[in-house]
Design an enzyme around this catalytic site. Structure first.
Site, PDB file in Angstrom:
ATOM      1  N   GLN A 148      -4.106   0.042   8.555  1.00 30.80           N
ATOM      2  CA  GLN A 148      -3.209  -0.595   9.519  1.00 30.80           C
ATOM      3  C   GLN A 148      -3.068   0.226  10.799  1.00 30.80           C
ATOM      4  O   GLN A 148      -2.546  -0.281  11.796  1.00 30.80           O
ATOM      5  CB  GLN A 148      -1.829  -0.812   8.895  1.00 30.80           C
ATOM      6  CG  GLN A 148      -1.817  -1.880   7.815  1.00 30.80           C
ATOM      7  CD  GLN A 148      -0.438  -2.143   7.254  1.00 30.80           C
ATOM      8  OE1 GLN A 148      -0.238  -2.053   6.052  1.00 30.80           O
ATOM      9  NE2 GLN A 148       0.530  -2.473   8.093  1.00 30.80           N
TER      10      GLN A 148
ATOM     11  N   ARG B 203       6.954  -5.064   4.845  1.00 30.30           N
ATOM     12  CA  ARG B 203       7.293  -6.117   5.801  1.00 30.30           C
ATOM     13  C   ARG B 203       8.695  -5.907   6.383  1.00 30.30           C
ATOM     14  O   ARG B 203       9.530  -6.801   6.423  1.00 30.30           O
ATOM     15  CB  ARG B 203       7.176  -7.496   5.168  1.00 30.30           C
ATOM     16  CG  ARG B 203       7.056  -8.582   6.238  1.00 30.30           C
ATOM     17  CD  ARG B 203       6.475  -9.865   5.712  1.00 30.30           C
ATOM     18  NE  ARG B 203       6.210 -10.784   6.791  1.00 30.30           N
ATOM     19  CZ  ARG B 203       5.385 -11.826   6.709  1.00 30.30           C
ATOM     20  NH1 ARG B 203       4.744 -12.063   5.585  1.00 30.30           N
ATOM     21  NH2 ARG B 203       5.207 -12.623   7.731  1.00 30.30           N
ATOM     22  N   CYS B 204       8.913  -4.682   6.817  1.00 31.57           N
ATOM     23  CA  CYS B 204      10.148  -4.377   7.534  1.00 31.57           C
ATOM     24  C   CYS B 204       9.874  -3.185   8.426  1.00 31.57           C
ATOM     25  O   CYS B 204       8.812  -2.573   8.357  1.00 31.57           O
ATOM     26  CB  CYS B 204      11.308  -4.112   6.583  1.00 31.57           C
ATOM     27  SG  CYS B 204      11.487  -2.397   6.043  1.00 31.57           S
TER      28      CYS B 204
ATOM     29  N   GLU C 244       8.568  -9.208  10.783  1.00 30.08           N
ATOM     30  CA  GLU C 244       9.339  -8.624   9.697  1.00 30.08           C
ATOM     31  C   GLU C 244      10.650  -9.375   9.436  1.00 30.08           C
ATOM     32  O   GLU C 244      11.231  -9.289   8.355  1.00 30.08           O
ATOM     33  CB  GLU C 244       9.683  -7.161  10.024  1.00 30.08           C
ATOM     34  CG  GLU C 244       8.594  -6.357  10.705  1.00 30.08           C
ATOM     35  CD  GLU C 244       7.413  -6.082   9.803  1.00 30.08           C
ATOM     36  OE1 GLU C 244       7.506  -6.386   8.607  1.00 30.08           O
ATOM     37  OE2 GLU C 244       6.397  -5.569  10.299  1.00 30.08           O
TER      38      GLU C 244
END
Length: 806
Positions: A237, A384-385, A760
């Site tokens: 990523q 996902r935050c 997010e």
């Protein structure tokens, strides 16, 4: 003189720029099975690596005998820490300032830890050889409870740190303690709590879970001994950060390392960090002189790659009797596992958890976070935050619900009474953040009206009456959440990883015929970057989005960037894209003025062209300017049309949302049904409504999974009980409810296009909405003492504890 041109609105629509629901350009290859993933890569002479992993959570490694494995035909090598130690590669730095074993060095600290790396001619031989490696373990006491880990008689887990009472983030008070991080005014907060009319307390636990991307982690390392260049393909990523880490660890000069991230089948934070497989594949390729591939299987992914959450949050919230919040106190015990490998900005060892005051005007607050080592897998990724924001949002939204029960007050009214008001922005929170913009009351009112909140409460009350009368066995829960997120990591003054400031970049080249290529330091894992970044540029430089190619993921061609995670793509890389586009436009204006034989100040921008002020019939389109930049000598202007921008944002961005979940619960079975889920998001300027909706749907489904069943659970011996997809809940279309999406628009005042980010948000807001619905269903019977995940058994247990089974 130019011919009459199409109307302005028609030209703007043809660009497919900001606000256009342009179809994702990436989908054509994915839907046809033409994606290019790491495991698709096949290089001549390529070998395959596999790990010998520890079956124990804590044990001394007395000996490793790989003789039988090496005798197996097709096995090329078996690497252990003993082999890596002379190269100083048996340990590696983590993103949180700690260090982590690459291969077990004297002992293992969690089940599934990497002990040895087998390299063979194919994957099946490697797997067979793993079974032949004989490891003699001496079992040691196991601690999986972070509170017990700090007991006086708790075993020493990190023997390499024994006696060191100073860590990367300050003093350590115990051999299993990592750091204490404090924010806010402790004395004032405790004073407010001591004199408050009402104080509500709760222990809020956000359980350990896992991103579980569709594609597991993997890489292919290829060392060319002729030119001394290492090429590393992988599921990264943050490709540039991986290149820097690889250089620091291996000693290979950074310009001789090329990192390539092809298509990635989901990241969700799981692919930000550096794993042992990457290092071992690199070493194996250097040693053997041929490419080496490592791809983990699903059990390895769930058991040993980076986990998420595992926060025990003790909260106290003070208020007046009429519901005005006066103070917030929070102490967190953070279970980091065997190594502190969290993907957090190193200046904030608990990430952005100090956003835990949420959407509320809380005058005074105090936060302390203690990081603790246990015999669990390390990681602490921001699933996902944005760096612990999900935990923070869950904490404050649960505390608001607990306070509403204590006050016997409607939870929607309590929230509205305490929201930060529109005219208070920019707002400085009690824990140190400057919220850029917001209009919470408008969003909240819109959400309540959309679901007919008053009608739902009346129906809920009637359902309770029917339940007590024996007419139904199903309760209704209304889960409310208003969250504020902090994304866009981030300002170099605030954020860094391994000393790297978290700016991002975009490089644009306009071709002579008027098409363009944009290269960025980010990497998409499903966010639609190739679609949306082209749309930003289309609006900035007047070239249709369909004529703009977006490239990411290759460190040899892309400018240096810090990658994609924490919803930073649009707030940071999107801003860099817009700023690079404006540099292009500034140069193009000079060229256009020369071609039109007027002064630079006498032309103005008009969608896709420069026009002479007062004479709009005289213009030059961007395509005409592009061609001229390559074939006409223009005094004082270099040929070509290129620009690069490195964007360091002045502040984070603060998207927010209002979510409402209506859930029916069967008290006899614990089964639930999501009857309605309404999600209103404010992400500032909306680039592509269709992609936003897709991001919201995906994030809510992950929130559903986390809240209602997804968990990495351990027994007392440190064995992972949920290490397969038979045990780890991944929702299918059958379990996924219908979502109603909505929005308001409050642009960020400091972002070049006013965008805030949304990737997010649905996970951040979705988890407390689902969880609050479960708790709210039982509110008439008292305060629920239950932690996530709310699977059928746990919901049944709540009903049982309240004596509702008759």
């Amino acid at each position: 003189m130019n011919e009459m041109s199409p109307p302005k609105a028609e030209r703007a629509a043809a660009l497919k720029g900001l606000g256009s629901a342009r179809k994702r350009v990436e989908d054509a290859r994915f839907t046809q099975g033409k994606g290019n993933y790491v495991d698709d890569l096949k290089l001549p002479g390529m070998l395959f690596g596999d790990f010998v992993r520890s079956p124990y959570a804590h044990a001394r490694v007395k000996s490793i005998n790989a003789d039988k494995a090496k005798e197996l035909p097709g096995v090329v090598a078996v690497l252990t820490a003993e082999d890596l130690a002379p190269l100083n590669l048996h340990w590696m730095p983590t993103l949180a300032g700690d260090k982590q074993m690459v291969l077990a060095d004297g002992k293992v600290l969690f089940q599934g830890q990497e002990v040895a790396f087998v390299v063979a001619e194919d994957r099946y031989i490697a797997a067979d050889a793993v079974e032949l490696v004989e490891v003699d373990y001496e079992e040691l006491p196991v601690v999986t409870d972070p509170f017990k880990a700090e007991a006086e008689d708790a075993p020493v887990l990190r023997e390499d740190l024994e006696g060191k009472m100073e860590g990367a983030h300050g003093p350590r008070r115990h051999h299993n303690h990592i750091f204490t991080w404090e924010q806010g005014d402790k004395a004032s907060t405790e004073s407010v709590l001591g004199s408050a009319e009402v104080v509500a307390e709760e222990m809020v636990y956000y359980h350990r879970t896992h991103p579980c991307p569709l594609e597991t982690c993997g890489c292919v390392a290829s060392m060319d001994k002729v030119n001394g260049k290492l090429t590393l393909h992988g599921t990264f990523q943050a490709p540039h950060a991986v290149r820097t880490v690889a250089s620091l660890i291996s000693g290979i000069a950074e310009h001789n390392i090329r990192v390539i991230s092809p298509d990635i089948g989901g990241g969700f934070g799981n692919k930000v960090g550096v794993y042992s497989g990457y290092i071992c594949a690199i070493v194996a390729s250097i040693v053997t002189g041929v490419p080496v591939k490592w791809i983990e299987d699903r059990m390895e992914n769930l058991m040993s790659t980076a986990f998420a959450r595992d926060y025990w949050m003790k909260g106290k919230i003070a208020a007046t009797k009429d519901g005005k919040i006066t103070g917030l106190w929070c102490h967190v015990t953070a279970d980091h596992g065997a190594f502190d490998a969290c993907a957090d900005p190193t200046k904030f060892p608990a990430g952005f958890f100090n956003i835990c005051t949420g959407s509320y005007d809380i005058p005074v607050a105090y936060l302390a976070v203690d990081g603790v080592y246990t015999n669990k897998a390390p990681g602490g990724v921001a699933y996902r935050c944005s760096f612990r924001v999900t935990e923070a949002a869950y904490f404050i939204e649960r505390m608001i619900e607990v306070l509403a029960i204590k006050l016997d007050m409607d939870a929607a009214e309590l929230r509205a009474k305490n929201f930060i008001k529109k005219d208070q922005f920019p707002y400085n929170s009690a824990l140190g953040w400057e919220y850029d913009s917001g209009d919470y009351h408008t969003a909240w009112d819109k959400a309540l009206k959309a679901v007919d909140y008053e009608g739902l409460r009346k129906e809920q009350a009637q359902r309770i009456e029917d339940f007590k009368a024996g007419k139904t066995r199903k309760l209704i829960g209304i889960g409310l959440t208003h969250f504020t997120e902090i994304v866009g990591a981030g300002p170099v003054k605030n954020c860094d990883i391994l000393g790297l400031g978290m700016f991002d970049s975009c490089e644009i080249r306009i071709h002579p015929t008027g098409s363009a290529i944009a290269r960025l330091g980010t990497i998409s894992q499903g966010q639609g970057h190739a679609t949306t970044f082209a749309q930003i540029l289309a609006s900035e430089i007047g070239i249709p989005a369909d004529d703009i190619t977006v490239e990411e993921g290759d460190t040899d061609t892309a400018p240096y960037g810090l990658g994609t995670y924490g919803s930073r793509s649009t707030p940071v890389a999107g801003a860099a894209t817009a700023m690079a586009g404006r540099k292009i436009r500034a140069k193009a204006q000079m060229i256009a003025a020369y071609l039109l034989e007027v002064h630079d100040d006498d032309v103005e921008w008009d969608v896709d062209r420069f026009v002479v002020k007062g004479a709009p019939e005289r213009f030059k389109t961007m395509k005409e300017v592009a061609f001229a930049s390559y074939n006409q000598p223009i005094p004082g202007v270099e040929p070509g049309l290129e620009a690069v921008s490195y964007y360091d944002p002045p502040n984070m961005t603060y998207p927010f949302g209002a979510y409402i979940c209506v859930m029916e619960i069967d008290v006899d079975t614990g089964e639930h049904k999501i009857r309605q889920f309404y999600a209103l998001d404010d992400c500032g300027t909306r680039i592509n409504p269709m992609i936003i909706e897709g991001q919201v749907h995906g994030g809510l489904t992950e929130a559903l999974a986390i809240t209602m069943g997804q968990e990495i659970a351990y027994d007392d011996m440190g064995n992972v009980k949920t290490g397969t997809l038979m045990d780890f809940f991944v929702p299918t279309s059958w379990e996924t409810p219908h979502y109603t999406t909505d929005f308001t628009v409050t642009p960020s005042p400091h972002h070049p296009i006013g965008a805030k980010g949304v990737g997010e948000s649905p996970n951040v807001g979705g988890v407390p909405a689902f969880s609050n619905a479960v708790h709210d269903a039982f509110r008439p019977f008292g305060l629920v003492q239950s932690h996530m995940p709310h699977d059928h058994w746990r919901i049944w247990k709540i009903a049982h504890d309240f004596g509702l089974h008759g």
